[in-house]
Design a protein around this motif. Structure first.
Motif, PDB file in Angstrom:
ATOM      1  N   GLU A   1     -20.940  -8.142 -11.594  1.00  0.00           N
ATOM      2  CA  GLU A   1     -22.153  -8.045 -12.408  1.00  0.00           C
ATOM      3  C   GLU A   1     -21.952  -6.917 -13.430  1.00  0.00           C
ATOM      4  OE1 GLU A   1     -25.850  -8.109 -10.367  1.00  0.00           O
ATOM      5  OE2 GLU A   1     -25.245  -9.784  -9.064  1.00  0.00           O
ATOM      6  N   PRO A   2     -22.212  -7.181 -14.707  1.00  0.00           N
ATOM      7  CA  PRO A   2     -21.862  -6.219 -15.759  1.00  0.00           C
ATOM      8  C   PRO A   2     -22.583  -4.890 -15.664  1.00  0.00           C
ATOM      9  CG  PRO A   2     -23.134  -8.065 -16.640  1.00  0.00           C
ATOM     10  CD  PRO A   2     -22.763  -8.438 -15.250  1.00  0.00           C
ATOM     11  N   ASP A   3     -23.755  -4.852 -15.050  1.00  0.00           N
ATOM     12  CA  ASP A   3     -24.498  -3.596 -14.961  1.00  0.00           C
ATOM     13  C   ASP A   3     -24.329  -2.899 -13.611  1.00  0.00           C
ATOM     14  OD1 ASP A   3     -25.868  -5.553 -13.598  1.00  0.00           O
ATOM     15  OD2 ASP A   3     -27.857  -5.012 -14.360  1.00  0.00           O
ATOM     16  N   VAL A   4     -23.330  -3.338 -12.830  1.00  0.00           N
ATOM     17  CA  VAL A   4     -23.003  -2.680 -11.562  1.00  0.00           C
ATOM     18  C   VAL A   4     -21.591  -2.102 -11.674  1.00  0.00           C
ATOM     19  CG1 VAL A   4     -22.569  -2.991  -9.092  1.00  0.00           C
ATOM     20  CG2 VAL A   4     -24.505  -4.154 -10.172  1.00  0.00           C
ATOM     21  N   PRO A   5     -21.439  -0.779 -11.590  1.00  0.00           N
ATOM     22  CA  PRO A   5     -20.091  -0.192 -11.666  1.00  0.00           C
ATOM     23  C   PRO A   5     -19.224  -0.633 -10.488  1.00  0.00           C
ATOM     24  CG  PRO A   5     -21.803   1.485 -11.925  1.00  0.00           C
ATOM     25  CD  PRO A   5     -22.490   0.238 -11.465  1.00  0.00           C
ATOM     26  N   LEU A   6     -17.968  -0.893 -10.773  1.00  0.00           N
ATOM     27  CA  LEU A   6     -16.961  -1.220  -9.763  1.00  0.00           C
ATOM     28  C   LEU A   6     -15.991  -0.042  -9.762  1.00  0.00           C
ATOM     29  CD1 LEU A   6     -15.915  -3.505  -7.841  1.00  0.00           C
ATOM     30  CD2 LEU A   6     -14.511  -4.282  -9.757  1.00  0.00           C
ATOM     31  N   VAL A   7     -15.945   0.714  -8.663  1.00  0.00           N
ATOM     32  CA  VAL A   7     -15.386   2.066  -8.751  1.00  0.00           C
ATOM     33  C   VAL A   7     -14.321   2.343  -7.691  1.00  0.00           C
ATOM     34  CG1 VAL A   7     -15.924   4.534  -8.642  1.00  0.00           C
ATOM     35  CG2 VAL A   7     -17.494   2.969  -9.793  1.00  0.00           C
ATOM     36  N   VAL A   8     -13.221   2.931  -8.152  1.00  0.00           N
ATOM     37  CA  VAL A   8     -12.247   3.609  -7.296  1.00  0.00           C
ATOM     38  C   VAL A   8     -12.213   5.048  -7.809  1.00  0.00           C
ATOM     39  CG1 VAL A   8      -9.852   3.715  -6.520  1.00  0.00           C
ATOM     40  CG2 VAL A   8     -10.915   1.488  -6.987  1.00  0.00           C
ATOM     41  N   PRO A   9     -12.678   6.020  -7.019  1.00  0.00           N
ATOM     42  CA  PRO A   9     -12.883   7.371  -7.554  1.00  0.00           C
ATOM     43  C   PRO A   9     -11.655   8.013  -8.185  1.00  0.00           C
ATOM     44  CG  PRO A   9     -14.091   7.135  -5.521  1.00  0.00           C
ATOM     45  CD  PRO A   9     -13.270   5.886  -5.665  1.00  0.00           C
ATOM     46  N   GLU A  10     -10.448   7.692  -7.718  1.00  0.00           N
ATOM     47  CA  GLU A  10      -9.252   8.257  -8.338  1.00  0.00           C
ATOM     48  C   GLU A  10      -8.942   7.625  -9.693  1.00  0.00           C
ATOM     49  OE1 GLU A  10      -8.323   8.088  -3.831  1.00  0.00           O
ATOM     50  OE2 GLU A  10      -9.379   6.903  -5.324  1.00  0.00           O
ATOM     51  N   VAL A  11      -9.597   6.508  -9.987  1.00  0.00           N
ATOM     52  CA  VAL A  11      -9.261   5.730 -11.184  1.00  0.00           C
ATOM     53  C   VAL A  11     -10.350   5.802 -12.241  1.00  0.00           C
ATOM     54  CG1 VAL A  11      -8.625   3.422 -12.052  1.00  0.00           C
ATOM     55  CG2 VAL A  11      -7.829   4.175  -9.791  1.00  0.00           C
TER      56      VAL A  11
ATOM     57  N   LEU B   1      -1.440   1.986 -10.036  1.00  0.00           N
ATOM     58  CA  LEU B   1      -1.242   1.605 -11.439  1.00  0.00           C
ATOM     59  C   LEU B   1      -1.774   2.643 -12.419  1.00  0.00           C
ATOM     60  CD1 LEU B   1      -2.149  -2.213 -11.504  1.00  0.00           C
ATOM     61  CD2 LEU B   1       0.130  -1.180 -11.423  1.00  0.00           C
ATOM     62  N   LYS B   2      -2.832   3.361 -12.045  1.00  0.00           N
ATOM     63  CA  LYS B   2      -3.506   4.266 -12.994  1.00  0.00           C
ATOM     64  C   LYS B   2      -2.535   5.251 -13.665  1.00  0.00           C
ATOM     65  CE  LYS B   2      -6.772   6.667 -15.107  1.00  0.00           C
ATOM     66  NZ  LYS B   2      -7.766   7.461 -14.398  1.00  0.00           N
ATOM     67  N   PRO B   3      -1.738   6.026 -12.928  1.00  0.00           N
ATOM     68  CA  PRO B   3      -0.848   6.984 -13.612  1.00  0.00           C
ATOM     69  C   PRO B   3       0.223   6.296 -14.451  1.00  0.00           C
ATOM     70  CG  PRO B   3      -0.366   6.901 -11.264  1.00  0.00           C
ATOM     71  CD  PRO B   3      -1.634   6.142 -11.461  1.00  0.00           C
ATOM     72  N   LEU B   4       0.654   5.119 -14.047  1.00  0.00           N
ATOM     73  CA  LEU B   4       1.661   4.385 -14.817  1.00  0.00           C
ATOM     74  C   LEU B   4       1.050   3.810 -16.089  1.00  0.00           C
ATOM     75  CD1 LEU B   4       3.376   2.556 -11.819  1.00  0.00           C
ATOM     76  CD2 LEU B   4       4.165   4.623 -12.999  1.00  0.00           C
ATOM     77  N   HIS B   5      -0.193   3.390 -16.013  1.00  0.00           N
ATOM     78  CA  HIS B   5      -0.889   2.866 -17.191  1.00  0.00           C
ATOM     79  C   HIS B   5      -1.099   3.969 -18.224  1.00  0.00           C
ATOM     80  CE1 HIS B   5      -3.298   0.161 -19.551  1.00  0.00           C
ATOM     81  NE2 HIS B   5      -4.406   0.853 -19.382  1.00  0.00           N
TER      82      HIS B   5
ATOM     83  N   LEU C   1      12.051   6.147 -15.684  1.00  0.00           N
ATOM     84  CA  LEU C   1      11.906   6.168 -14.243  1.00  0.00           C
ATOM     85  C   LEU C   1      11.517   7.557 -13.721  1.00  0.00           C
ATOM     86  CD1 LEU C   1      12.094   4.142 -11.950  1.00  0.00           C
ATOM     87  CD2 LEU C   1      14.468   4.810 -11.618  1.00  0.00           C
ATOM     88  N   GLU C   2      12.107   8.600 -14.260  1.00  0.00           N
ATOM     89  CA  GLU C   2      11.794   9.943 -13.780  1.00  0.00           C
ATOM     90  C   GLU C   2      10.371  10.367 -14.152  1.00  0.00           C
ATOM     91  OE1 GLU C   2      13.397  11.729 -11.545  1.00  0.00           O
ATOM     92  OE2 GLU C   2      14.615   9.905 -11.469  1.00  0.00           O
ATOM     93  N   LYS C   3       9.929   9.946 -15.330  1.00  0.00           N
ATOM     94  CA  LYS C   3       8.540  10.222 -15.711  1.00  0.00           C
ATOM     95  C   LYS C   3       7.571   9.470 -14.799  1.00  0.00           C
ATOM     96  CE  LYS C   3       9.245  11.349 -20.607  1.00  0.00           C
ATOM     97  NZ  LYS C   3       8.969  10.926 -22.005  1.00  0.00           N
ATOM     98  N   ALA C   4       7.948   8.241 -14.447  1.00  0.00           N
ATOM     99  CA  ALA C   4       7.115   7.456 -13.541  1.00  0.00           C
ATOM    100  C   ALA C   4       7.032   8.135 -12.171  1.00  0.00           C
ATOM    101  CB  ALA C   4       7.686   6.047 -13.403  1.00  0.00           C
ATOM    102  N   ARG C   5       8.162   8.623 -11.679  1.00  0.00           N
ATOM    103  CA  ARG C   5       8.182   9.329 -10.398  1.00  0.00           C
ATOM    104  C   ARG C   5       7.274  10.570 -10.431  1.00  0.00           C
ATOM    105  NH1 ARG C   5      12.250   8.113  -6.877  1.00  0.00           N
ATOM    106  NH2 ARG C   5      13.923   6.757  -7.621  1.00  0.00           N
ATOM    107  N   LYS C   6       7.394  11.336 -11.489  1.00  0.00           N
ATOM    108  CA  LYS C   6       6.594  12.563 -11.603  1.00  0.00           C
ATOM    109  C   LYS C   6       5.104  12.239 -11.654  1.00  0.00           C
ATOM    110  CE  LYS C   6       6.048  16.766 -14.373  1.00  0.00           C
ATOM    111  NZ  LYS C   6       6.510  17.516 -15.572  1.00  0.00           N
ATOM    112  N   ALA C   7       4.753  11.206 -12.424  1.00  0.00           N
ATOM    113  CA  ALA C   7       3.344  10.831 -12.538  1.00  0.00           C
ATOM    114  C   ALA C   7       2.777  10.374 -11.198  1.00  0.00           C
ATOM    115  CB  ALA C   7       3.189   9.726 -13.585  1.00  0.00           C
TER     116      ALA C   7
END
Length: 340
Positions: free
Chosen positions: A102-112, A139-143, A256-262
């Motif tokens: 539903e567009p007016d209901v937030p869908l939430v993952v607190p780290e994201v 996915l969040k840090p990689l995105h 790859l190393e940047k991905a690891r660090k993130a």
């Protein structure tokens, strides 16, 4: 001063886990209510090490004066009682699929996407699907680094995702197989003991299942509407813990190393990638833990800017109960709820 918290669906696997996590994390509580159907009314349930709660009847419960309702009683139940609680002034964190898109209901993952909590105009926040939660945390840090444009994911989902009945069916079928008795099916469409079933939830007209559809649309709503997602969701003979083999294609060159660090620095992620025997995390090792574990991180040479990895998490904790409690914690931290 703490908050008044009601747990809806307290006798289910996720409801019990919510009560356990509230106590473990010392959520600021002045009063706690465990709600379930009339058939469970009066029964006792544990809250922490020392306190025992009596189950109250959800159908007659008065939500007025309560701050939070953490709901995990099934979509049809949430459809009735979540709006009632919200209208009474409660913040409802709903663990079912009913309100997610539903567009007016937030869908939430607190780290994201914790900022989405500010848009909870109806006093209802939706908790995403278990398989989506652990994936978007990874996915969040990689995105942020590489801007993901496409995700291909195959899941290996525990029977615990189907609740206690799913776990009982795996146990009973395994036992029957080992002693030569006939196999009885109930919760799953095929035998789950010593088998994998590429079918979770209902089939849709395009050939995907609803579980696969959820991963697609929820990832877009939480992370980025421009990301393309294709999922294949498989039930496997595991009690607790979902595994996911994930491949991403990005707009920017992958390092790859940047991905690891993130990933090492990301909230909710533990990177354990040793490139040797036992240098990765499996479902059984993730059970009872809070993080999304990432292993087998490697460049995908078949597409431009591709990266592949393995991700596991406890579907009852981070995939359901923990994320629900973290949403309530984030509401408190952002001063988005006032004590009654």
């Amino acid at each position: 001063m703490g908050y008044r918290v009601a747990v809806m669906g307290a006798t289910g696997a996720v409801g019990r886990e919510i009560l356990k996590i509230l106590a473990e994390r010392d959520f600021p509580i002045d009063d706690i209510a465990a709600l379930a159907s009339p058939r469970s009314t009066g029964k006792e349930i544990s809250f922490g090490d020392k306190k025992v709660l009596k189950i109250q009847n959800l159908e007659t419960f008065d939500f007025k004066g309560w701050d939070f309702v953490l709901a995990s009683a099934g979509a049809s139940v949430s459809a009735i009682y979540a709006p009632k609680a919200a209208e009474a002034g409660c913040i409802v964190v709903d663990n079912t699929s009913y309100f997610r898109m539903e567009p007016d209901v937030p869908l939430v993952v607190p780290e994201v996407n914790p900022e989405a909590l500010k848009k909870a105009k109806r006093n209802i926040i939706a908790n995403p699907n278990c398989s989506t939660i652990q994936m978007v945390v990874a996915l969040k840090p990689l995105h942020e680094l590489f801007k993901i444009k496409r995700v291909v994911v195959s899941t290996y989902q525990a029977t615990g995702g189907a609740g206690k009945k799913g776990m009982d069916e795996l146990f009973n079928q395994t036992k029957a197989s080992l002693i030569g008795e006939s196999i009885t099916r109930g919760n799953f469409t095929k035998q789950i003991a010593f088998n994998c079933i590429p079918h979770i939830d209902k089939f849709m007209d395009d050939g995907f299942t609803k579980e696969e559809w959820k991963m697609t649309v929820e990832t877009r709503k939480i992370l980025d509407p421009d990301i393309a997602v294709v999922a294949t969701c498989v039930r496997v003979p595991v009690f607790i813990g979902h595994g996911e083999a994930i491949t991403i294609e990005c707009e920017r060159p992958v390092d790859l190393e940047k991905a690891r660090k993130a990933l090492r620095n990301a909230d909710g992620v533990i990177l354990y990638d040793e490139r040797q025997d036992e240098g990765y995390v499996t479902q059984i090792e993730a059970a009872g833990e809070d993080a999304s574990y990432v292993s087998r991180l490697r460049v995908d040479p078949t597409v431009p800017n591709g990266l592949a990895f393995w991700c596991v998490s406890d579907n009852l904790r981070k995939g359901a109960a923990l994320n629900t409690v973290q949403i309530a914690e984030s509401m408190v931290e952002q001063n988005l709820v006032s004590k009654k």
